[in-house]
Enzyme design. Structure first.
Site, PDB file in Angstrom:
ATOM      1  N   HIS A 154      19.150  43.546  41.522  1.00  0.00           N
ATOM      2  CA  HIS A 154      18.888  44.903  42.018  1.00  0.00           C
ATOM      3  C   HIS A 154      18.776  45.882  40.852  1.00  0.00           C
ATOM      4  O   HIS A 154      17.914  46.761  40.849  1.00  0.00           O
ATOM      5  CB  HIS A 154      20.003  45.329  42.974  1.00  0.00           C
ATOM      6  CG  HIS A 154      19.815  46.702  43.543  1.00  0.00           C
ATOM      7  ND1 HIS A 154      18.636  47.128  44.103  1.00  0.00           N
ATOM      8  CD2 HIS A 154      20.673  47.759  43.651  1.00  0.00           C
ATOM      9  CE1 HIS A 154      18.755  48.374  44.520  1.00  0.00           C
ATOM     10  NE2 HIS A 154      19.984  48.780  44.251  1.00  0.00           N
ATOM     11  N   HIS A 196      23.674  55.724  66.518  1.00  0.00           N
ATOM     12  CA  HIS A 196      22.500  55.131  65.858  1.00  0.00           C
ATOM     13  C   HIS A 196      21.551  54.539  66.895  1.00  0.00           C
ATOM     14  O   HIS A 196      20.322  54.705  66.802  1.00  0.00           O
ATOM     15  CB  HIS A 196      22.974  54.050  64.878  1.00  0.00           C
ATOM     16  CG  HIS A 196      21.847  53.317  64.214  1.00  0.00           C
ATOM     17  ND1 HIS A 196      21.714  51.950  64.296  1.00  0.00           N
ATOM     18  CD2 HIS A 196      20.791  53.752  63.484  1.00  0.00           C
ATOM     19  CE1 HIS A 196      20.630  51.580  63.631  1.00  0.00           C
ATOM     20  NE2 HIS A 196      20.054  52.647  63.131  1.00  0.00           N
ATOM     21  N   HIS A 217      16.066  44.056  59.119  1.00  0.00           N
ATOM     22  CA  HIS A 217      16.182  45.262  59.944  1.00  0.00           C
ATOM     23  C   HIS A 217      15.953  46.516  59.090  1.00  0.00           C
ATOM     24  O   HIS A 217      15.267  47.456  59.517  1.00  0.00           O
ATOM     25  CB  HIS A 217      17.567  45.297  60.586  1.00  0.00           C
ATOM     26  CG  HIS A 217      17.694  46.262  61.721  1.00  0.00           C
ATOM     27  ND1 HIS A 217      16.735  46.412  62.694  1.00  0.00           N
ATOM     28  CD2 HIS A 217      18.681  47.133  62.050  1.00  0.00           C
ATOM     29  CE1 HIS A 217      17.112  47.322  63.568  1.00  0.00           C
ATOM     30  NE2 HIS A 217      18.294  47.785  63.190  1.00  0.00           N
ATOM     31  N   GLU A 241      27.999  53.369  65.911  1.00  0.00           N
ATOM     32  CA  GLU A 241      26.964  52.400  66.265  1.00  0.00           C
ATOM     33  C   GLU A 241      26.117  52.890  67.434  1.00  0.00           C
ATOM     34  O   GLU A 241      24.885  52.766  67.424  1.00  0.00           O
ATOM     35  CB  GLU A 241      27.625  51.055  66.614  1.00  0.00           C
ATOM     36  CG  GLU A 241      26.684  50.013  67.166  1.00  0.00           C
ATOM     37  CD  GLU A 241      25.608  49.571  66.186  1.00  0.00           C
ATOM     38  OE1 GLU A 241      24.695  48.845  66.624  1.00  0.00           O
ATOM     39  OE2 GLU A 241      25.644  49.956  65.001  1.00  0.00           O
ATOM     40  N   HIS A 294      21.777  57.644  48.625  1.00  0.00           N
ATOM     41  CA  HIS A 294      20.931  56.660  47.945  1.00  0.00           C
ATOM     42  C   HIS A 294      19.902  56.083  48.920  1.00  0.00           C
ATOM     43  O   HIS A 294      18.735  55.874  48.565  1.00  0.00           O
ATOM     44  CB  HIS A 294      21.824  55.549  47.375  1.00  0.00           C
ATOM     45  CG  HIS A 294      21.159  54.701  46.349  1.00  0.00           C
ATOM     46  ND1 HIS A 294      20.457  55.201  45.285  1.00  0.00           N
ATOM     47  CD2 HIS A 294      21.094  53.342  46.212  1.00  0.00           C
ATOM     48  CE1 HIS A 294      19.997  54.214  44.533  1.00  0.00           C
ATOM     49  NE2 HIS A 294      20.363  53.079  45.084  1.00  0.00           N
TER      50      HIS A 294
END
Length: 335
Positions: free
Chosen positions: A254, A83, A145, A80, A312
């Site tokens: 999706h 990032h 986000h 975290e 992906h």
């Protein structure tokens, strides 16, 4: 203070660096989300009250006493924080682009209000990053986000292409094809939202057979709870747990979005092969599109292996870059 020429040179370099860094941040964000490290640090912008991860025995004891309800997992906390370090660096680059854009407003090949909007977006992104933690991964916040990250990547790509690429309003004169290119970017962002909504609601493995879902093409689904935006993670409209029918509806939408996106962008790419200035982009779009669809199917059949799931997200970012470059390439600019 930089003069106009020096500011322009720095801006050209920074929009290119910023684009690459934005793609890295998007991929790191996906990695954090897919490894359940989004709450690796219970506070923001630091981690357990500091700007790094508690490592020593004394630091861990202090952090545990300050946050007694949270179990410290150092690996997740580091993922975290790494990032956040990259996202913070991107924020500084965006601020520099904003400053240089106005300093060289007579030389830049876009409106200076474009980097201004980008700065507002990156500030909002930081707020979404904070709310992601403080609101305990609320799906609407996490999905927003992701969209904000992709939008940041899109604007930086636009700025980079305006200053490094070739563009002209006369490359494609067909109003219908120009509109199709614009719509292609919109369709891609809708599909990115559906992918983000699937991931944030942990619906990626709601059904693992393909092309059917639970053995049928149209399974039992509950759209009311599935796409209720203002709710907590894993909860229905009434506060109960999301049902299998709800998460199946999320994944099924999706899949449908992926089919529509694949057909639309595939046909768009084939049409662009007729134009020599767009042919290379059309070929690249076809290749990346096929890779993206293959990764999506492989993620289902192989039960979401981490490397394929992150890939992906990476190829989704590449598709954003390609579509933005296409849009920039057919758009002229007048001071």
């Amino acid at each position: 203070m930089f003069g106009g020429s020096k500011s322009f040179k720095w801006l050209r370099a920074l929009v290119l660096i910023g684009t690459v860094l934005a793609l890295v941040v998007v991929v790191l964000g996906a990695y954090v989300r897919l490894t359940d490290a989004g709450l690796g640090c219970p506070d923001w912008p630091g981690c357990y009250g500091t700007l790094t991860v508690p490592q020593s025995e004394a630091a861990i004891v202090s952090a545990q006493s300050a946050y007694p309800s949270n179990m410290i997992v150092i690996g997740k906390a580091w993922r975290e924080m790494i990032h956040r370090y990259f996202a913070g660096s991107l924020g500084l680059i965006v601020f520099a682009i904003f400053t240089l854009g106005w300093a060289a407003k007579k030389k830049i090949k876009c409106s200076p209000w474009t980097p201004s909007f980008l700065l507002v977006l990156i500030v909002f992104q930081a707020a979404l990053g904070m709310w992601t933690v403080t609101m305990l991964l609320k799906p609407a916040i996490v999905s927003s986000h992701l969209l904000g990250g992709m939008s940041t990547l899109a604007i930086l790509t636009w700025l980079a292409h305006r200053h490094w690429g070739h563009y002209s309003a006369t490359i494609i004169t067909s109003a219908r094809l120009r509109a199709a290119i614009r719509i292609g970017l919109l369709i891609l962002f809708i599909q990115i939202f559906l992918g983000g909504w699937t991931s944030t609601n942990y619906a990626a493995l709601a059904c693992t057979d393909f092309p059917t879902c639970h053995g049928v093409f149209i399974p039992e689904m509950d759209f009311k709870d599935a796409f209720h935006m203002v709710r907590d993670l894993g909860q229905s409209v009434n506060g109960g747990a999301l049902t299998l029918a709800s998460i199946t509806a999320i994944q099924w939408m999706h899949r449908l979005g992926a089919l529509i996106t694949f057909v639309y962008l595939g046909l768009l790419a084939l049409n662009l092969l007729k134009y020599w200035q767009m042919k290379r982009l059309g070929i690249v779009l076809l290749i990346v599109l096929c890779i993206q669809i293959s990764l999506g199917i492989a993620n289902l059949l192989l039960h979401l292996p981490l490397v394929l799931a992150v890939a992906h997200n990476f190829t989704a970012g590449l598709l954003v870059i390609i579509l933005v470059i296409m849009n920039s390439k057919i758009t002229g600019f007048k001071k």
